[in-house]
Design a protein around this motif. Sequence first.
Motif, mmCIF file in Angstrom:
data_model
loop_
_atom_site.group_PDB
_atom_site.id
_atom_site.type_symbol
_atom_site.label_atom_id
_atom_site.label_comp_id
_atom_site.label_asym_id
_atom_site.label_seq_id
_atom_site.Cartn_x
_atom_site.Cartn_y
_atom_site.Cartn_z
ATOM 1 N N THR A 241 -22.623 -85.387 -33.422
ATOM 2 C CA THR A 241 -23.304 -86.608 -33.870
ATOM 3 C C THR A 241 -23.714 -87.426 -32.643
ATOM 4 O O THR A 241 -23.259 -87.171 -31.532
ATOM 5 C CB THR A 241 -22.396 -87.475 -34.770
ATOM 6 O OG1 THR A 241 -21.216 -87.816 -34.037
ATOM 7 C CG2 THR A 241 -22.021 -86.745 -36.048
ATOM 8 N N SER A 242 -24.540 -88.442 -32.871
ATOM 9 C CA SER A 242 -25.138 -89.177 -31.756
ATOM 10 C C SER A 242 -24.142 -89.961 -30.912
ATOM 11 O O SER A 242 -24.426 -90.338 -29.792
ATOM 12 C CB SER A 242 -26.154 -90.185 -32.281
ATOM 13 O OG SER A 242 -27.112 -89.544 -33.050
ATOM 14 N N GLY A 243 -22.977 -90.269 -31.478
ATOM 15 C CA GLY A 243 -22.001 -91.046 -30.725
ATOM 16 C C GLY A 243 -22.341 -92.519 -30.663
ATOM 17 O O GLY A 243 -21.982 -93.207 -29.719
ATOM 18 N N THR A 244 -23.045 -93.014 -31.693
ATOM 19 C CA THR A 244 -23.372 -94.430 -31.736
ATOM 20 C C THR A 244 -22.109 -95.255 -31.952
ATOM 21 O O THR A 244 -21.976 -96.348 -31.434
ATOM 22 C CB THR A 244 -24.367 -94.696 -32.886
ATOM 23 O OG1 THR A 244 -25.438 -93.759 -32.766
ATOM 24 C CG2 THR A 244 -24.925 -96.097 -32.831
ATOM 25 N N THR A 245 -21.189 -94.723 -32.732
ATOM 26 C CA THR A 245 -19.996 -95.498 -33.070
ATOM 27 C C THR A 245 -18.719 -95.004 -32.394
ATOM 28 O O THR A 245 -17.656 -95.571 -32.593
ATOM 29 C CB THR A 245 -19.777 -95.497 -34.601
ATOM 30 O OG1 THR A 245 -19.773 -94.139 -35.057
ATOM 31 C CG2 THR A 245 -20.879 -96.237 -35.309
ATOM 32 N N THR A 390 -26.434 -86.654 -39.248
ATOM 33 C CA THR A 390 -26.210 -85.326 -38.681
ATOM 34 C C THR A 390 -25.355 -84.527 -39.659
ATOM 35 O O THR A 390 -25.575 -83.336 -39.887
ATOM 36 C CB THR A 390 -25.492 -85.448 -37.325
ATOM 37 O OG1 THR A 390 -26.243 -86.336 -36.497
ATOM 38 C CG2 THR A 390 -25.355 -84.097 -36.654
ATOM 39 N N ASP A 479 -22.133 -96.538 -44.125
ATOM 40 C CA ASP A 479 -23.306 -97.416 -44.124
ATOM 41 C C ASP A 479 -23.263 -98.312 -45.363
ATOM 42 O O ASP A 479 -22.832 -97.882 -46.435
ATOM 43 C CB ASP A 479 -24.609 -96.588 -44.163
ATOM 44 C CG ASP A 479 -24.918 -95.920 -42.825
ATOM 45 O OD1 ASP A 479 -24.827 -96.603 -41.782
ATOM 46 O OD2 ASP A 479 -25.253 -94.724 -42.831
#
Length: 633
Positions: A241-245, A390, A479
């Motif tokens: 995953t993007s690693g936003t969190t 993702t 979300d």
Amino acid sequence: MGYEDVYRRSIDEPEAFWGEEARAIHWHVPPRQVLDYSKPPFRRWFVGGQTNLCYNAVDRHLPERADQLALVAVSTETGTTREISYRELHRDVNAFAAILLRLGVGRGDRVVIYMPNMAEAVFAMLACARIGAIHSVVFGGFAAHNLALRIDDAQPKLLIAADAGMRGGKVIPYKPLVDEACAKAATPPPKVLIVSRGLDPAEPKVAGRDEDYATLRQAVGDEQVDVAWLESNEPSYLLYTSGTTGKPKGVQRDVGGYAVALALSMRTVFDVAPGQVMFSTSDVGWAVGHSYNVYGPLIVGATSVLYEGLPFHPDAGIWWSLCEKYGVRTMFSSPTAIRVLKKHDVDFIRRHDLSKLRYLFLAGEPLDEPTAHWINDALGKPVIDNYWQTETGWPALTLLPGLDMKPVKFGSPGFPNLGYRMKVIDEGTGAEVGPGEKGVLVIQPPLPPGCMTTIWNDDARFLSSYFSHFKELLYSSLDWAIRDEQGYTFILGRTDDVINVAGHRLGTREIEESVSGFPAVAEAAVIGVNDELKGQVPVVFATLRQATEEPHERVRAAEGMRRTVEQSLGAVARPARVYIVNALPKTRSGKLLRRSLQALAQGADPGDLSTLDDPNALEEVKKALQRGPEAGN
Ligand code: ATP
Ligand code: MG
């Protein structure tokens, strides 16, 4: 049948529904059981079925479409266009698979692919799929640290890397990054295959480890490699995953369920039939790239356009000229990219013949209404916001124009996709909330085909990350959402993006939407900053459509933003401070790094910045904080 009927059937009779959909792909051995849900929330689709993603994406089309274009790889960085037919794709993928075998890669082995959007990245993915190796594509823009983390998690037998990537005309050699990552990793891959485009000829080779693609490609010639028939639930690939969190999660996908879900979505969501053309501007390193640059279009026998370069180089008309040239029917991009284009003249879009273009799909982050309107006006085509993660691998919320084109409602990614049993529930009680009420968006398991099966090597993290938030066993999207009377769902931001101002819970996303409504604004990020009096206050960082250093204009814009928020959301939501910057910190996938912004604004350590796209953006923010806000105090 309209959307409602098909959707209901997918939910009420999942086995009958998916059993039929499974016929869209080729099975070497048909499944014995459509769904095994004996160990919730783990589920297995198409149990006992044997199939192969590469066979479905390539071999299966040879009898009918050998000479049709499968892949068009355009690079405005290297100035090259490669038009590859299904026959050629078959030849190159087989050769690549032969190389993998020579390098000792076999079924179940992991292969990390670290390459930009070039044809060989697609060959490499399909070659892995062909022999049953598990690929893990790491976005080419990630630095050595990110690559090392993923290497240690996936423990690959082979790393395939390009010699270099390019961005805005600048060569970024990958080899030093690969060497650094291998040095940092606890379990570096025994072999590294370098696919050179002659961009970085100077790199020395590590003896015994490094191999050269061109040499091996010549050695294997037109060798053909048997397809490995995999049980439907064997892993096909890992994607982080993007690693936003936080720390990226290694999303694991299966084979059969994924193929079936993609085939269904190509027809019902993207409305692309065999022989038609889809252009996704994603990078192969992201979920959209996997599903709609590589596997989705190829599984249905369509043509996929792959693009390496900036959206405004050589000018802001480049994507639209490709739509014209290849007769693109469905285009797929991201709100971030459109916000970049918004800074350019609409004439770059309008001067192209877009008569074949039917839809523009946008996903990846919230699509603010002003941006949606702008691109909708510029194109005169439906702009379809779709929501996924993702983890889901294909849209979870969307309109399905291939099935039933419902009216677009700006600000909403539409309805639950087929097979997704979604609810909006109260964070505390877990009860479903009414229309117009805000709650957490959840999916009632079993997750539909195509969604992740687990986190690689970490079932416990899979359960704790997604299924441990409520009394009932539910997949939490993390979300916030609202559903209106007609069933349109709106995403309000991440569950960790809520701020508490003097006892009022406000979504930063709502405030961002309001700020973006002020005409001078290009893009805005809103965060909550600690405040002695109110607990937290909203603070805005914004970029302007027309950058200006003129202090009066900056102040006027900043004041305008505060007023706009006050008028639309009330005085509580009025931003305490507005900072105008030239760039906002984002992840490499184009998502705002709000957690880093918030840390900086509170004088704290910005945390893990390994997924940060542009270090300058962070400097911009630091400078703005030192200088003081354009409005507020
Ligand atoms: P991580 O999970 O590692 O923190 P991430 O969530 O940013 O990273 P992705 O899987 O790339 O990684 O992004 C999925 C998220 O992107 C969604 O959960 C949602 O917050 C956001 N998103 C995607 N599409 C949309 C959309 N159409 N509207 C609003 N938000 C969206
Ligand atoms: Mg996420």
